[in-house]
Design a protein around this motif. Structure first.
Motif, PDB file in Angstrom:
ATOM      1  N   GLN A  35       0.838  -1.199   0.000  1.00 43.97           N
ATOM      2  CA  GLN A  35       0.000   0.000   0.000  1.00 43.97           C
ATOM      3  C   GLN A  35       0.874   1.250   0.000  1.00 43.97           C
ATOM      4  OE1 GLN A  35      -3.609  -0.534   0.008  1.00 43.97           O
ATOM      5  NE2 GLN A  35      -2.613  -2.464  -0.527  1.00 43.97           N
ATOM      6  N   ASN A  36       0.434   2.274  -0.727  1.00 38.48           N
ATOM      7  CA  ASN A  36       1.150   3.544  -0.771  1.00 38.48           C
ATOM      8  C   ASN A  36       0.250   4.641  -0.209  1.00 38.48           C
ATOM      9  OD1 ASN A  36       3.556   2.603  -2.126  1.00 38.48           O
ATOM     10  ND2 ASN A  36       2.286   2.357  -3.943  1.00 38.48           N
ATOM     11  N   TYR A  37       0.800   5.443   0.677  1.00 42.68           N
ATOM     12  CA  TYR A  37       0.029   6.504   1.323  1.00 42.68           C
ATOM     13  C   TYR A  37       0.711   7.853   1.121  1.00 42.68           C
ATOM     14  CZ  TYR A  37      -1.854   2.419   3.789  1.00 42.68           C
ATOM     15  OH  TYR A  37      -2.408   1.211   4.095  1.00 42.68           O
ATOM     16  N   ASP A  38      -0.108   8.918   1.080  1.00 38.30           N
ATOM     17  CA  ASP A  38       0.484  10.248   0.962  1.00 38.30           C
ATOM     18  C   ASP A  38       1.097  10.692   2.283  1.00 38.30           C
ATOM     19  OD1 ASP A  38      -1.926  10.460   2.223  1.00 38.30           O
ATOM     20  OD2 ASP A  38      -2.681  12.149   1.051  1.00 38.30           O
TER      21      ASP A  38
ATOM     22  N   ARG B 169      -3.932  14.779   7.817  1.00 36.27           N
ATOM     23  CA  ARG B 169      -4.560  13.497   7.511  1.00 36.27           C
ATOM     24  C   ARG B 169      -4.998  12.819   8.808  1.00 36.27           C
ATOM     25  NH1 ARG B 169      -5.139  15.109   3.221  1.00 36.27           N
ATOM     26  NH2 ARG B 169      -4.292  14.421   1.211  1.00 36.27           N
TER      27      ARG B 169
ATOM     28  N   ALA C 108      -7.604   5.891   3.243  1.00 31.71           N
ATOM     29  CA  ALA C 108      -6.862   4.910   2.454  1.00 31.71           C
ATOM     30  C   ALA C 108      -7.104   3.492   2.954  1.00 31.71           C
ATOM     31  CB  ALA C 108      -5.376   5.238   2.473  1.00 31.71           C
ATOM     32  N   ILE C 109      -7.053   3.277   4.273  1.00 34.04           N
ATOM     33  CA  ILE C 109      -7.207   1.913   4.801  1.00 34.04           C
ATOM     34  C   ILE C 109      -8.640   1.438   4.666  1.00 34.04           C
ATOM     35  CG2 ILE C 109      -7.525   2.642   7.213  1.00 34.04           C
ATOM     36  CD1 ILE C 109      -5.748  -0.553   5.968  1.00 34.04           C
TER      37      ILE C 109
ATOM     38  N   VAL D 280      -2.436   4.523  10.355  1.00 36.89           N
ATOM     39  CA  VAL D 280      -2.379   4.752   8.912  1.00 36.89           C
ATOM     40  C   VAL D 280      -3.476   5.740   8.518  1.00 36.89           C
ATOM     41  CG1 VAL D 280      -1.425   2.464   8.410  1.00 36.89           C
ATOM     42  CG2 VAL D 280      -3.904   2.785   8.453  1.00 36.89           C
ATOM     43  N   PRO D 281      -3.370   6.346   7.322  1.00 34.56           N
ATOM     44  CA  PRO D 281      -4.409   7.280   6.879  1.00 34.56           C
ATOM     45  C   PRO D 281      -5.779   6.608   6.809  1.00 34.56           C
ATOM     46  CG  PRO D 281      -2.444   7.531   5.540  1.00 34.56           C
ATOM     47  CD  PRO D 281      -2.232   6.327   6.386  1.00 34.56           C
TER      48      PRO D 281
END
Length: 200
Positions: free
Chosen positions: A37-40, A111, A56-57, A52-53
């Motif tokens: 997974q890629n997050y900002d 975020r 996104a999750i 985690v954001p």
């Protein structure tokens, strides 16, 4: 004087490279069903819990997300499951049932960050941690049906052909329960007779 400034600059560059390497080595990764997974905003660890954001999750796990800015509350819904968290509040709710968190949802770099294990497990996933690679491993296929093992019936066919074999008989039950029971008993007796003949 110029020599001192040059030395100072070199030392600063070396120090910044060392800091970057430490950060990269400690970078936290997240995988869902084997996919990275890629997050900002990168995941962070707070009091031993990985955050985690939020959006996104939830979306990666197939949930629909909504946000109430007035109360700083996030709602994640997937099927008949609803997860509710509020910024700074260690009490979360799963289908209206209160659950205490070790770490509350928080805001990092604009975020909303949420505990990845709590969110994932609330949505029915299995979560593991690989300390050697600093990776959160999420398996969304954790709930599987038990394997049906039968010595009486053969494997379910994947292709269908016309057949007079009794094992291939299709049974469409009528509405009447008594009639269903009668026909079921007849079929069961026929199957038992077939098995007995086969064994003797």
């Amino acid at each position: 004087m110029k020599k001192l400034i040059s030395i100072a600059l070199v030392l600063c560059v070396i120090a910044s490279m060392f800091t970057f390497n430490v950060f990269a080595a400690e970078e936290i990764k997240v995988t869902i069903d084997g996919k990275a997974q890629n997050y900002d905003v990168m995941p962070v660890i707070e009091n031993g819990r990985t955050l985690v954001p939020m959006r996104a999750i939830f979306e990666a796990l197939g949930a629909v997300v909504s946000w109430d800015d007035a109360t700083k509350t996030v709602f994640g819904t997937k099927g008949d499951m609803t997860v509710v968290l509020q910024i700074g509040n260690k009490t979360a709710h799963v289908n209206a049932k209160a659950q205490e968190l070790d770490v509350a949802a928080t805001i990092v770099d604009s975020r909303t960050m949420v505990p990845v294990r709590f969110i994932s497990e609330s949505l029915g996933c299995k979560v593991d941690w690989d300390d050697s690679t600093k990776t959160v491993i999420i398996n969304s296929q954790s709930k599987k049906l038990a394997e049906l093992v039968s010595t009486l019936h053969r494997n379910v066919p994947t292709t269908f052909e016309k057949s007079n074999d009794m094992k291939d008989m299709y049974y469409f039950a009528p509405d009447d329960i008594a009639e269903q029971e009668k026909q079921y008993a007849e079929v069961k007796n026929l199957v038992l007779l077939y098995v007995m003949k086969k064994n003797f």
